[in-house]
Design an enzyme around this catalytic site. Structure first.
Site, PDB file in Angstrom:
ATOM      1  N   ASP A 143       0.864  -1.183   0.000  1.00 61.97           N
ATOM      2  CA  ASP A 143       0.000   0.000   0.000  1.00 61.97           C
ATOM      3  C   ASP A 143       0.903   1.235   0.000  1.00 61.97           C
ATOM      4  O   ASP A 143       1.810   1.357   0.825  1.00 61.97           O
ATOM      5  CB  ASP A 143      -0.893  -0.011   1.256  1.00 61.97           C
ATOM      6  CG  ASP A 143      -1.959   1.073   1.213  1.00 61.97           C
ATOM      7  OD1 ASP A 143      -3.148   0.721   1.141  1.00 61.97           O
ATOM      8  OD2 ASP A 143      -1.598   2.263   1.262  1.00 61.97           O
ATOM      9  N   ASP A 164      -3.948   2.397  -5.075  1.00 66.20           N
ATOM     10  CA  ASP A 164      -2.614   2.402  -4.453  1.00 66.20           C
ATOM     11  C   ASP A 164      -2.287   1.122  -3.689  1.00 66.20           C
ATOM     12  O   ASP A 164      -1.396   1.115  -2.862  1.00 66.20           O
ATOM     13  CB  ASP A 164      -2.430   3.644  -3.562  1.00 66.20           C
ATOM     14  CG  ASP A 164      -2.897   3.453  -2.139  1.00 66.20           C
ATOM     15  OD1 ASP A 164      -3.894   2.725  -1.943  1.00 66.20           O
ATOM     16  OD2 ASP A 164      -2.252   4.011  -1.239  1.00 66.20           O
ATOM     17  N   GLU A 165      -3.029   0.037  -3.962  1.00 65.89           N
ATOM     18  CA  GLU A 165      -2.692  -1.191  -3.226  1.00 65.89           C
ATOM     19  C   GLU A 165      -2.791  -2.417  -4.131  1.00 65.89           C
ATOM     20  O   GLU A 165      -3.647  -2.496  -5.009  1.00 65.89           O
ATOM     21  CB  GLU A 165      -3.562  -1.367  -1.977  1.00 65.89           C
ATOM     22  CG  GLU A 165      -5.018  -1.299  -2.250  1.00 65.89           C
ATOM     23  CD  GLU A 165      -5.898  -1.558  -1.043  1.00 65.89           C
ATOM     24  OE1 GLU A 165      -5.505  -2.327  -0.139  1.00 65.89           O
ATOM     25  OE2 GLU A 165      -6.999  -1.011  -1.036  1.00 65.89           O
TER      26      GLU A 165
HETATM   27  P1  TTP Z   1      -5.257   5.090   1.276  1.00 69.73           P
HETATM   28  O1  TTP Z   1      -4.240   4.048   0.944  1.00 69.73           O
HETATM   29  O2  TTP Z   1      -6.380   4.717   2.192  1.00 69.73           O
HETATM   30  O3  TTP Z   1      -4.561   6.345   1.936  1.00 69.73           O
HETATM   31  P2  TTP Z   1      -3.166   6.998   1.617  1.00 69.73           P
HETATM   32  O4  TTP Z   1      -2.367   6.226   0.610  1.00 69.73           O
HETATM   33  O5  TTP Z   1      -3.365   8.433   1.262  1.00 69.73           O
HETATM   34  O6  TTP Z   1      -2.452   6.974   3.031  1.00 69.73           O
HETATM   35  P3  TTP Z   1      -1.813   5.724   3.794  1.00 69.73           P
HETATM   36  O7  TTP Z   1      -0.359   6.053   3.933  1.00 69.73           O
HETATM   37  O8  TTP Z   1      -2.514   5.676   5.108  1.00 69.73           O
HETATM   38  O9  TTP Z   1      -2.053   4.499   2.961  1.00 69.73           O
HETATM   39  O10 TTP Z   1      -5.908   5.632  -0.045  1.00 69.73           O
HETATM   40  C1  TTP Z   1      -5.171   5.744  -1.281  1.00 69.73           C
HETATM   41  C2  TTP Z   1      -5.601   7.004  -2.005  1.00 69.73           C
HETATM   42  O11 TTP Z   1      -6.995   6.977  -2.253  1.00 69.73           O
HETATM   43  C3  TTP Z   1      -5.335   8.291  -1.215  1.00 69.73           C
HETATM   44  O12 TTP Z   1      -4.020   8.780  -1.401  1.00 69.73           O
HETATM   45  C4  TTP Z   1      -6.383   9.197  -1.771  1.00 69.73           C
HETATM   46  C5  TTP Z   1      -7.533   8.299  -2.142  1.00 69.73           C
HETATM   47  N1  TTP Z   1      -8.582   8.367  -1.106  1.00 69.73           N
HETATM   48  C6  TTP Z   1      -9.639   9.246  -1.299  1.00 69.73           C
HETATM   49  O13 TTP Z   1      -9.712   9.933  -2.315  1.00 69.73           O
HETATM   50  N2  TTP Z   1     -10.590   9.339  -0.322  1.00 69.73           N
HETATM   51  C7  TTP Z   1     -10.542   8.619   0.838  1.00 69.73           C
HETATM   52  O14 TTP Z   1     -11.423   8.751   1.714  1.00 69.73           O
HETATM   53  C8  TTP Z   1      -9.441   7.725   1.030  1.00 69.73           C
HETATM   54  C9  TTP Z   1      -9.331   6.914   2.301  1.00 69.73           C
HETATM   55  C10 TTP Z   1      -8.489   7.630   0.033  1.00 69.73           C
HETATM   56 MG    MG Z   2      -2.154   4.139   0.820  1.00 66.25          MG
END
Ligand code: TTP
Ligand code: MG
Length: 389
Positions: free
Chosen positions: A35, A133-134
């Site tokens: 992720d 992103d995962e």
């Molecule tokens: P996530 O992997 O949940 O968050 P992240 O990558 O920003 O942070 P982390 O380091 O905790 O993993 O989500 C991936 C992307 O999806 C995030 O960068 C933006 C988008 N996203 C949204 O647009 N709205 C949301 O509510 C969430 C949770 C994510």
């Molecule tokens: Mg993330």
């Protein structure tokens, strides 16, 4: 009583679901979950190094007024100030006026997402992209069933992601998808957490129940009322109690999840046939412009889902559900597939206008947008249209 002895849990966690004929000595799966860290915000920082070390929030503006909309994500410096995904932009600006607020640039994120997937695919045969992103990978073969090899493989992937994309990610390695995902979140940012089969119960026990997939704020507070706060608390409950509280499917899922059991294989999801959003309007209307505006907002969500899945559409449809509950659909197909929001919104306008001109007396209660004729965005070709945001 549910079986709670360490021995029985270990046997469950070690259960192999896919027969491994090539390496019969392997008695369990090894799953990797990657992720990206504060993904959208990190992409923006990479494009503008002056932002490094400063609080950055990426915004999805709704367009109603200059600051309406929600925070998509924030980098870790902005999170330390209290900014969270989903928070209204106006609220974030009150909490942290000093942060930099940027509009989302999906073309950039989709391109990076594709590159990350390619890096993982070079090392792992069986991958499953779970969101922008995962990605999951079943690395049982690649690691010969050995967690030390699995860890080294994860280190190689992290290094390549950083060298090629100048971004950090966090990786979890575990006997299944459920635990691997929790593990990747365990030491963010830039983390690497390995949970071997016999470590699963100990790893999960102290974590709050919200770490389990499917436990949102509502379920969390229902469970808290029963004194269930940690995964260990959850594991002490009978399946029948959880089923009574949450229904058969969710109750069983939570019962199994609290034991770290998850039999879902890593597999590329089948392509959906269509993506749609339908919602009820604030008030019934015969004004085509109002319906078109409503659908245009739903279209943003539809296009975002398609982009997250790396898909493009050939056919766009508008769905009108009238006050008398009759449903009408109008569609248009194109020669080329793309994932252009502007094209979808202009079709919505045309189709809504013509529907209301042809049906002068109709009153619309619910309306929706559907894209179909979906195909995978080809690299290079598809990328071009994804840029047309
Ligand atoms: P996530 O992997 O949940 O968050 P992240 O990558 O920003 O942070 P982390 O380091 O905790 O993993 O989500 C991936 C992307 O999806 C995030 O960068 C933006 C988008 N996203 C949204 O647009 N709205 C949301 O509510 C969430 C949770 C994510
Ligand atoms: Mg993330």
């Amino acid at each position: 009583m549910p079986r709670t002895s360490k021995h029985s849990e270990k046997n469950k966690n070690n259960k192999i679901v896919q027969e491994n004929e090539i390496m019969p000595h392997i008695t369990h799966r090894i799953v990797l979950h990657l992720d990206m860290d504060s993904f959208f915000a990190s992409c923006e920082q990479r494009q503008n190094p002056a932002l490094f070390g400063k609080p950055v929030a990426v915004c999805i503006f709704s367009g109603r007024d200059s600051d309406s909309g929600a925070i998509s994500t924030a980098n870790y410096a902005a999170r330390a100030l209290g900014i969270k995904s989903g928070m209204p932009i106006k609220m974030a600006k009150k909490i942290a006026p000093q942060a930099t607020y940027l509009p989302a640039n999906f073309a950039l994120y989709t391109g990076v997402s594709d590159s990350i997937l390619e890096i993982v695919k070079v090392h792992c045969k069986t991958t499953q992209q779970a969101s922008i992103d995962e990605v999951y990978a079943d690395i049982t073969f690649e690691a010969s069933g050995d967690y030390r090899i699995a860890k080294a493989l994860a280190q190689t992937i992290k290094k390549e992601v950083f060298e090629q994309e100048k971004l950090t990610c966090s990786i979890g390695i575990a006997p299944n998808k459920l635990v691997a995902k929790i593990a990747s979140d365990f030491q963010k940012p830039d983390g690497l957490t390995v949970v071997k089969p016999d470590e699963v119960p100990g790893f999960l026990s102290p974590l709050p129940v919200k770490k389990l997939l499917g436990v949102g704020p509502k379920t969390e507070s229902e469970l808290a009322k029963l004194g269930i706060e940690s995964i260990a608390d959850l594991r002490k409950r009978e399946m029948s109690e959880l089923v009574g509280l949450l229904g058969v499917a969710r109750g069983k899922w939570l019962y199994e999840s609290s034991r770290g059991t998850d039999a879902q294989p890593v597999q590329q999801r089948e392509m959906p046939e269509q993506i749609s959003r339908i919602a009820t309007m604030k008030s019934d209307t015969s004004d085509w412009g109002e319906v078109a505006g409503f659908c245009s907002r739903l279209a943003q969500d539809v296009v975002q889902s398609a982009r997250d899945e790396g898909l493009q559409y050939r056919t766009a449809s508008v769905i009108f559900i009238l006050a008398n509950l009759k449903t009408h659909t109008k569609s248009r197909s194109f020669e080329t597939a793309n994932c252009d929001l502007t094209r979808l919104q202009s079709v919505i306008n045309e189709l809504s206008k013509s529907f209301f001109e042809e049906n002068l007396t109709v009153v619309c209660r619910r309306a929706g947008v559907r894209i179909s004729g979906l195909e995978k965005a080809e690299k290079g070709k598809g990328q071009k249209s994804l840029m047309e945001f």
